[in-house]
Design a protein around this motif. Structure first.
Motif, short mmCIF file in Angstrom:
data_model
loop_
_atom_site.label_atom_id
_atom_site.label_comp_id
_atom_site.label_asym_id
_atom_site.label_seq_id
_atom_site.Cartn_x
_atom_site.Cartn_y
_atom_site.Cartn_z
N GLU A 1 0.51 -1.10 0.00
CA GLU A 1 -0.15 0.15 0.08
C GLU A 1 0.93 1.36 0.18
OE1 GLU A 1 -2.81 0.36 2.68
OE2 GLU A 1 -3.44 -1.67 3.11
N LEU A 2 0.43 2.06 -0.68
CA LEU A 2 0.95 3.27 -0.22
C LEU A 2 0.12 4.68 0.01
CD1 LEU A 2 3.17 6.06 -0.37
CD2 LEU A 2 2.25 5.71 -3.60
N ARG A 3 0.25 4.93 1.19
CA ARG A 3 -1.30 6.25 1.75
C ARG A 3 -0.23 7.50 2.19
NH1 ARG A 3 -3.39 2.99 7.15
NH2 ARG A 3 -4.10 0.56 6.02
N VAL A 4 -0.64 8.45 1.21
CA VAL A 4 -0.52 9.71 0.73
C VAL A 4 -1.37 11.06 1.63
CG1 VAL A 4 -0.53 9.60 -1.58
CG2 VAL A 4 0.80 11.24 -0.47
N LYS B 1 -10.20 19.72 7.14
CA LYS B 1 -10.82 20.42 5.29
C LYS B 1 -9.82 20.98 4.23
CE LYS B 1 -14.53 19.56 7.31
NZ LYS B 1 -15.80 18.38 6.45
N GLU B 2 -8.73 20.71 4.52
CA GLU B 2 -7.09 21.39 3.81
C GLU B 2 -6.61 20.00 3.23
OE1 GLU B 2 -5.35 24.61 6.08
OE2 GLU B 2 -7.00 25.80 5.26
N GLU B 3 -6.46 19.19 4.14
CA GLU B 3 -5.83 17.89 2.84
C GLU B 3 -6.37 16.77 2.80
OE1 GLU B 3 -2.27 18.80 6.69
OE2 GLU B 3 -3.20 16.89 6.25
N VAL B 4 -5.87 16.18 1.83
CA VAL B 4 -6.97 14.44 1.29
C VAL B 4 -5.79 13.73 1.81
CG1 VAL B 4 -7.64 13.19 -0.65
CG2 VAL B 4 -7.89 16.47 -0.42
N HIS B 5 -6.25 12.65 2.21
CA HIS B 5 -5.44 11.69 2.51
C HIS B 5 -6.34 10.52 1.91
CE1 HIS B 5 -3.72 8.89 4.58
NE2 HIS B 5 -4.08 7.94 4.15
N LEU B 6 -4.93 9.54 0.51
CA LEU B 6 -5.76 9.12 -0.46
C LEU B 6 -5.01 7.68 -0.27
CD1 LEU B 6 -4.26 10.91 -3.70
CD2 LEU B 6 -6.41 10.51 -2.93
N ILE B 7 -5.26 6.41 -0.75
CA ILE B 7 -4.86 5.09 -0.19
C ILE B 7 -4.98 4.43 -1.59
CG2 ILE B 7 -5.29 2.95 0.71
CD1 ILE B 7 -6.29 3.58 3.49
N TYR B 8 -3.59 4.13 -1.95
CA TYR B 8 -2.94 3.32 -3.12
C TYR B 8 -2.90 1.21 -3.00
CZ TYR B 8 -3.36 7.62 -5.63
OH TYR B 8 -4.21 9.04 -6.30
N LYS B 9 -3.32 0.81 -3.35
CA LYS B 9 -3.01 -0.43 -3.44
C LYS B 9 -2.14 -1.26 -4.74
CE LYS B 9 -6.21 -1.82 -0.08
NZ LYS B 9 -5.40 -2.79 1.17
N LYS C 1 1.88 1.30 -11.72
CA LYS C 1 0.61 1.46 -11.68
C LYS C 1 -0.22 1.14 -10.55
CE LYS C 1 -3.87 2.60 -14.54
NZ LYS C 1 -4.74 2.79 -15.83
N LEU C 2 -1.26 2.40 -9.47
CA LEU C 2 -1.76 1.90 -8.05
C LEU C 2 -3.01 2.06 -8.66
CD1 LEU C 2 1.15 3.28 -6.09
CD2 LEU C 2 0.86 0.70 -7.11
N ASP C 3 -3.57 0.81 -7.89
CA ASP C 3 -4.94 1.36 -8.07
C ASP C 3 -5.26 2.15 -6.48
OD1 ASP C 3 -5.06 -0.68 -9.88
OD2 ASP C 3 -5.11 -2.40 -8.77
N LEU C 4 -6.56 3.47 -6.90
CA LEU C 4 -6.93 3.82 -5.95
C LEU C 4 -7.80 3.34 -4.69
CD1 LEU C 4 -6.97 6.42 -4.00
CD2 LEU C 4 -8.54 7.31 -6.11
N GLU C 5 -7.22 3.09 -3.84
CA GLU C 5 -8.25 2.30 -2.62
C GLU C 5 -9.78 3.19 -1.95
OE1 GLU C 5 -9.73 -1.61 -0.80
OE2 GLU C 5 -8.65 -1.14 -2.60
N ASP C 6 -9.18 4.52 -1.74
CA ASP C 6 -10.17 4.99 -0.85
C ASP C 6 -9.47 6.62 -1.43
OD1 ASP C 6 -11.99 5.45 1.33
OD2 ASP C 6 -10.07 5.99 2.43
N VAL C 7 -10.55 7.70 -0.83
CA VAL C 7 -9.90 8.94 -0.91
C VAL C 7 -11.09 9.47 0.34
CG1 VAL C 7 -10.47 10.95 -2.31
CG2 VAL C 7 -9.93 9.36 -3.87
N LYS C 8 -9.93 10.67 0.60
CA LYS C 8 -11.10 10.90 1.80
C LYS C 8 -9.97 12.54 1.87
CE LYS C 8 -11.39 11.02 7.24
NZ LYS C 8 -11.08 9.85 8.40
#
Length: 216
Positions: free
Chosen positions: A159-162, A200-208, A188-195
């Motif tokens: 996983e890559l969590r950024v 309210k100023e940052e975005v957290h992404l999880i890729y598999k 190429k990674l697969d997007l798992e989740d976006v939050k």
């Protein structure tokens, strides 16, 4: 072995500026980081992160068991007074059989720090050694850029969590700070989740990473 890369970066993909400023996380992102620390068996960082940030890598915002701390170093060029060598829990340094700093090695072993020298020194072999000899099954990679590049290049992560911070550095240390891939050969990674972060100023992404090397 399950490997998670965790990082907070600018909009333009830098985890530190050209003067190594890296305070990018809001308070909610720090809690996310420490929750993940509490869920893994080991945290891994590179030697430059030790020298620049002098981290302790212990839990601060959540309760739980502190994971083992793992340092990847080609040089063993460290000050024995760094926090990571003087506070619990266990610290393990991985390096190559060709690395030698006898004065440091003798002093650091007195502090209970373990030095592991590998013939074939790469990240995937470090992961295998951690699992075989230290019962580590889940690892969090916290950086820096050179270590993250090596982990991605060797394809030994799940996983890559950024977290994307609302800054632009223009220059500095990239998330994966290495020689780079040719475009068509890049993973190429697969997007798992976006939050959207609570701030309210940052975005957290999880890729598999569906194509991880499975011999770990």
């Amino acid at each position: 072995m399950y490997v998670i890369i965790f990082s907070t970066i600018t909009i333009d993909g830098k985890l530190a500026s050209k003067d190594y400023y890296s305070e990018l996380s809001c308070k909610y992102d720090k809690v996310r980081q420490h929750i993940l620390r509490s869920e893994v068996d080991a945290i891994m960082i590179g030697g430059n992160t030790v020298r620049i940030d002098n981290p302790s890598l212990t839990l601060k915002y959540v309760h739980g068991k502190n994971p083992i701390r793992v340092i990847i170093s080609n040089s063993l060029n460290f000050d024995i007074n760094y926090k990571i060598f003087n506070t619990p829990p266990q610290t393990i340094i991985y390096t190559s059989n060709n690395s030698e700093n006898k004065d440091f090695e003798n002093k650091i072993k007195e502090k209970g720090v373990i030095i592991r020298k590998l013939d074939n020194f790469n990240i995937c072999n470090v992961m295998n050694d951690l699992e075989s000899n230290f019962n580590v099954h889940k690892v969090m990679i916290e950086g820096g850029g050179k270590l993250i590049w090596s982990v991605i290049k060797e394809n030994c992560f799940d996983e890559l969590r950024v977290t994307i911070s609302p800054r632009v550095f223009g220059n500095g240390v990239s998330l994966a700070n290495g020689e780079g891939f040719l475009g068509k050969n890049s993973p190429k990674l697969d997007l798992e989740d976006v939050k959207i972060c609570e701030c309210k100023e940052e975005v957290h992404l999880i890729y598999k990473n569906r194509n991880k090397i499975r011999n770990l």
